[in-house]
Structures are given as structure tokens and as C-alpha cells.
Design a protein around this motif. Sequence first.
Motif, PDB file in Angstrom:
ATOM      1  N   MET A 186     -12.322   1.287   7.135  1.00 45.60           N
ATOM      2  CA  MET A 186     -11.323   2.236   7.615  1.00 45.60           C
ATOM      3  C   MET A 186     -10.925   3.216   6.514  1.00 45.60           C
ATOM      4  O   MET A 186     -10.662   4.400   6.780  1.00 45.60           O
ATOM      5  CB  MET A 186     -10.097   1.483   8.130  1.00 45.60           C
ATOM      6  CG  MET A 186      -9.120   2.335   8.908  1.00 45.60           C
ATOM      7  SD  MET A 186      -7.943   1.347   9.854  1.00 45.60           S
ATOM      8  CE  MET A 186      -9.014   0.648  11.108  1.00 45.60           C
ATOM      9  N   THR A 187     -10.884   2.728   5.273  1.00 43.99           N
ATOM     10  CA  THR A 187     -10.563   3.607   4.148  1.00 43.99           C
ATOM     11  C   THR A 187     -11.600   4.709   3.998  1.00 43.99           C
ATOM     12  O   THR A 187     -11.258   5.890   3.836  1.00 43.99           O
ATOM     13  CB  THR A 187     -10.504   2.792   2.840  1.00 43.99           C
ATOM     14  OG1 THR A 187      -9.493   1.790   2.962  1.00 43.99           O
ATOM     15  CG2 THR A 187     -10.183   3.684   1.659  1.00 43.99           C
ATOM     16  N   VAL A 198      -4.802   6.722   0.642  1.00 41.60           N
ATOM     17  CA  VAL A 198      -3.686   7.067   1.536  1.00 41.60           C
ATOM     18  C   VAL A 198      -3.056   8.390   1.109  1.00 41.60           C
ATOM     19  O   VAL A 198      -2.679   9.210   1.946  1.00 41.60           O
ATOM     20  CB  VAL A 198      -2.632   5.942   1.544  1.00 41.60           C
ATOM     21  CG1 VAL A 198      -1.320   6.424   2.167  1.00 41.60           C
ATOM     22  CG2 VAL A 198      -3.146   4.741   2.311  1.00 41.60           C
ATOM     23  N   ALA A 216      -5.313  -2.811   9.879  1.00 40.80           N
ATOM     24  CA  ALA A 216      -6.691  -3.287   9.719  1.00 40.80           C
ATOM     25  C   ALA A 216      -6.716  -4.627   8.983  1.00 40.80           C
ATOM     26  O   ALA A 216      -7.459  -5.542   9.362  1.00 40.80           O
ATOM     27  CB  ALA A 216      -7.519  -2.253   8.960  1.00 40.80           C
ATOM     28  N   SER A 217      -5.890  -4.748   7.930  1.00 44.34           N
ATOM     29  CA  SER A 217      -5.831  -6.004   7.174  1.00 44.34           C
ATOM     30  C   SER A 217      -5.270  -7.133   8.031  1.00 44.34           C
ATOM     31  O   SER A 217      -5.793  -8.254   8.030  1.00 44.34           O
ATOM     32  CB  SER A 217      -4.970  -5.832   5.923  1.00 44.34           C
ATOM     33  OG  SER A 217      -5.526  -4.874   5.050  1.00 44.34           O
ATOM     34  N   ARG A 232      -6.077  -2.926  -3.113  1.00 47.60           N
ATOM     35  CA  ARG A 232      -4.966  -2.171  -2.529  1.00 47.60           C
ATOM     36  C   ARG A 232      -4.614  -0.928  -3.336  1.00 47.60           C
ATOM     37  O   ARG A 232      -4.107   0.046  -2.793  1.00 47.60           O
ATOM     38  CB  ARG A 232      -3.740  -3.077  -2.391  1.00 47.60           C
ATOM     39  CG  ARG A 232      -3.865  -4.118  -1.291  1.00 47.60           C
ATOM     40  CD  ARG A 232      -2.654  -5.024  -1.232  1.00 47.60           C
ATOM     41  NE  ARG A 232      -2.714  -5.951  -0.104  1.00 47.60           N
ATOM     42  CZ  ARG A 232      -3.371  -7.106  -0.105  1.00 47.60           C
ATOM     43  NH1 ARG A 232      -4.022  -7.477  -1.205  1.00 47.60           N
ATOM     44  NH2 ARG A 232      -3.376  -7.879   0.958  1.00 47.60           N
ATOM     45  N   ILE A 289       0.843  -1.200   0.000  1.00 52.09           N
ATOM     46  CA  ILE A 289       0.000   0.000   0.000  1.00 52.09           C
ATOM     47  C   ILE A 289       0.875   1.245   0.000  1.00 52.09           C
ATOM     48  O   ILE A 289       0.629   2.211  -0.724  1.00 52.09           O
ATOM     49  CB  ILE A 289      -0.953   0.009   1.216  1.00 52.09           C
ATOM     50  CG1 ILE A 289      -1.912  -1.185   1.149  1.00 52.09           C
ATOM     51  CG2 ILE A 289      -1.742   1.319   1.278  1.00 52.09           C
ATOM     52  CD1 ILE A 289      -2.783  -1.334   2.373  1.00 52.09           C
ATOM     53  N   ILE A 344      -6.959   1.710  -2.123  1.00 57.10           N
ATOM     54  CA  ILE A 344      -6.552   2.119  -0.780  1.00 57.10           C
ATOM     55  C   ILE A 344      -5.321   3.021  -0.857  1.00 57.10           C
ATOM     56  O   ILE A 344      -5.208   4.006  -0.116  1.00 57.10           O
ATOM     57  CB  ILE A 344      -6.270   0.891   0.104  1.00 57.10           C
ATOM     58  CG1 ILE A 344      -7.563   0.103   0.338  1.00 57.10           C
ATOM     59  CG2 ILE A 344      -5.660   1.307   1.431  1.00 57.10           C
ATOM     60  CD1 ILE A 344      -7.377  -1.164   1.141  1.00 57.10           C
ATOM     61  N   PHE A 374      -3.827   1.093   7.498  1.00 58.38           N
ATOM     62  CA  PHE A 374      -4.599   0.138   6.706  1.00 58.38           C
ATOM     63  C   PHE A 374      -3.974  -1.253   6.771  1.00 58.38           C
ATOM     64  O   PHE A 374      -4.683  -2.257   6.716  1.00 58.38           O
ATOM     65  CB  PHE A 374      -4.692   0.623   5.265  1.00 58.38           C
ATOM     66  CG  PHE A 374      -5.442   1.916   5.123  1.00 58.38           C
ATOM     67  CD1 PHE A 374      -6.762   2.015   5.524  1.00 58.38           C
ATOM     68  CD2 PHE A 374      -4.829   3.047   4.609  1.00 58.38           C
ATOM     69  CE1 PHE A 374      -7.457   3.205   5.407  1.00 58.38           C
ATOM     70  CE2 PHE A 374      -5.518   4.239   4.496  1.00 58.38           C
ATOM     71  CZ  PHE A 374      -6.837   4.320   4.893  1.00 58.38           C
ATOM     72  N   PRO A 402     -10.753  -3.321   6.476  1.00 54.69           N
ATOM     73  CA  PRO A 402      -9.830  -2.360   5.849  1.00 54.69           C
ATOM     74  C   PRO A 402     -10.549  -1.317   4.992  1.00 54.69           C
ATOM     75  O   PRO A 402     -10.124  -0.151   4.939  1.00 54.69           O
ATOM     76  CB  PRO A 402      -8.931  -3.255   4.971  1.00 54.69           C
ATOM     77  CG  PRO A 402      -9.063  -4.617   5.548  1.00 54.69           C
ATOM     78  CD  PRO A 402     -10.458  -4.700   6.064  1.00 54.69           C
ATOM     79  N   TYR A 403     -11.636  -1.719   4.345  1.00 51.92           N
ATOM     80  CA  TYR A 403     -12.342  -0.797   3.451  1.00 51.92           C
ATOM     81  C   TYR A 403     -13.212   0.188   4.238  1.00 51.92           C
ATOM     82  O   TYR A 403     -13.367   1.342   3.837  1.00 51.92           O
ATOM     83  CB  TYR A 403     -13.183  -1.598   2.458  1.00 51.92           C
ATOM     84  CG  TYR A 403     -12.363  -2.632   1.733  1.00 51.92           C
ATOM     85  CD1 TYR A 403     -11.487  -2.264   0.721  1.00 51.92           C
ATOM     86  CD2 TYR A 403     -12.404  -3.973   2.104  1.00 51.92           C
ATOM     87  CE1 TYR A 403     -10.695  -3.199   0.076  1.00 51.92           C
ATOM     88  CE2 TYR A 403     -11.618  -4.920   1.467  1.00 51.92           C
ATOM     89  CZ  TYR A 403     -10.766  -4.529   0.459  1.00 51.92           C
ATOM     90  OH  TYR A 403      -9.976  -5.462  -0.171  1.00 51.92           O
TER      91      TYR A 403
END
Length: 314
Positions: free
Chosen positions: A287-288, A240, A261-262, A233, A25, A236, A258, A284-285
Motif C-alpha cells: 500500500m505504501t 505519508v 492495512a496493518s 514505520r 505513523i 511509511i 496504512f 502495508p508496504y
Amino acid sequence: MLSNIFTLGFLVSLLASTIRLATPILVPALGQIFTQKAGILNLGVEGTMTIGAVSGFSVAYLTGNLWIGILGGIIFGMLWSLLMACLSITMKANQVIAGIGLNILGAGVAVYAYRVIFGIQKLPPQVETFSIINIPLLSDIPIIGPIFFQHNILVYLGFLLVPITWFVLEKTTFGLKIKAVGEHPRAADSKGISVAKIRYSAVLIGGAYAGAAGAFMTIAYLNQFTEAIIGGRGYIAISVVIFSRFIPKRSMLGALLFGFASALQMRLQALGINIANQLLLMLPYIMTVLALILASKKSEIPSAYTIPYSRLER
């Protein structure tokens, strides 16, 4: 169940995985700082990473050399991003539509190329991944050593790109030109700076970073190629960049967030925690989305962001 989670071994494993999962990422995000600082929004990072993944794996498998595989991922990532540069800079196409289109096309081209090269096999072809490098002395430090100093070479190189990217953008003439064409391309043009050349260079750098990250997934994280190996990714990584406000150091923190989270959802699934698998995969998504909501009000995008430049227009 909680006794299995709140243990030192679980925490060390979680944080070590965070660093490893943050790498694919962080690297494309750093590349997109170059691209977006120059005023180009490349949403095709996901497709570029997929092309880098299949090309890096194929080259490594056929040559038997992992480093040549990484080079292959970088080269094909640059070639794929060249399409985005042509569409957005030369043809002045809508950058959002062009990027999404290249993502869809990239996924199809990658799978087709994989089938052409390897055919349909009962067992998927595999390569030997990069081995773990234990940093002398540092890797023996309790807790800290396993977290930070027991990774493969590409993880170390990925984080080394943070100060390198900062230096190029902040301390070199090329970095100044990138920021100039992103903020005021007409003023840059009046000073003899080729806006198209700088933007092409920035997009190609972003493609090289994304291609390397894709190759990382197939020959340094896993040891084979699958259709869904990138798994969002690329998107993501773009988030970022927005979250970090185009600052390399902040992008590292965002990637680690991230990555955490993953890693957390993978560890919780491995423990068999009583939460729906789909909800854990969403972590993770989610959180994104939250990060983008929080960062959107404070984002400082370049003045000429997504705006094509033409000398004939006033």
C-alpha cells in the motif's frame, strides 16, 4: 471463514486497531512535515524512532514512570536527529545517504544500549503500559464508542497534534519562516531569517515527534523493546508526508490508511485465513508503494528541497 470476517465485532475491532496502529505513523509524519517544509529530507526517521523506543523504554523501566519514559524518548530522539541536522545543514552532506546511514547506525546503537542496560536475560524486561481511558458518555455509544473513545492517552494526544501542527505551520511566524527557508532560503536570509537556525529547529522538532512515536511503541503499544519493533514505520511515515503533500489533515488520512492495512493483515492472520503469512505481512508496504506512485505526480515539494544553503554560493 467469511462468516467470521463479515461480522460487526470484527469490523469494530478492526477499526479500533486501525486508529491505534495509525498513531506511531501519524506522529512522526507530522514531525517530518516541519522538517521537509524547511527543505530537509530526513530519511533517518526509522533510526530515530528506534532510538526513541529503546530510550523511552529504558527510562520508563528504570524510573517506574511512563511519562518520564516518553520524555526520554523525545529527548533522545532530538539528540539523534541533531546528527542529521549537523550532517545535512552544517556539513552539507547528501541527505539521502546521511539519513540511510543514521538508520543503520541507530538500529545498532539501540540494540547495543539495550544489551548494556539490561544484559541478556531469559525473560525480557517489561513495563506496565498506559491504561485505556474511556471517554465519559462517548465511550458508551454503540459501535462508535469502542472505535474512537476507548484508547490510551497517547493515542488521543497523537491525533490532537494534527490541529496543533496545522496551527503552528499556518498561523504563526515560526511556521511562515519554515516555509520561507524551504521555498527560497536566499530570500529568507535577505530578510534577516537565519536559514540554518530555522532548519535546525525543524529537524529537531521532527526528531522529537519521531522519538515520542518510538517510545509509544514500547510503553504504550507493546510493553517491551525488540530489535524489529519499529518495523518500517519510519519509512511509511516519510511516504505519508509525500502522500499528504505536506498537509497535516491529509497526513492523518494517510496514516489511517496504512494503519488499516496493518490492522487488517493482523486480524486476517489471527483468523487463520488461507493466505500465505508473508503476503499478509507485505500488505502495508504494498500500500505504501502504491500510494507513493499515485501521489508522486501531484506532490508539491518545496523549491529548495534537499538543497543545502550557503551564503557564499550564487
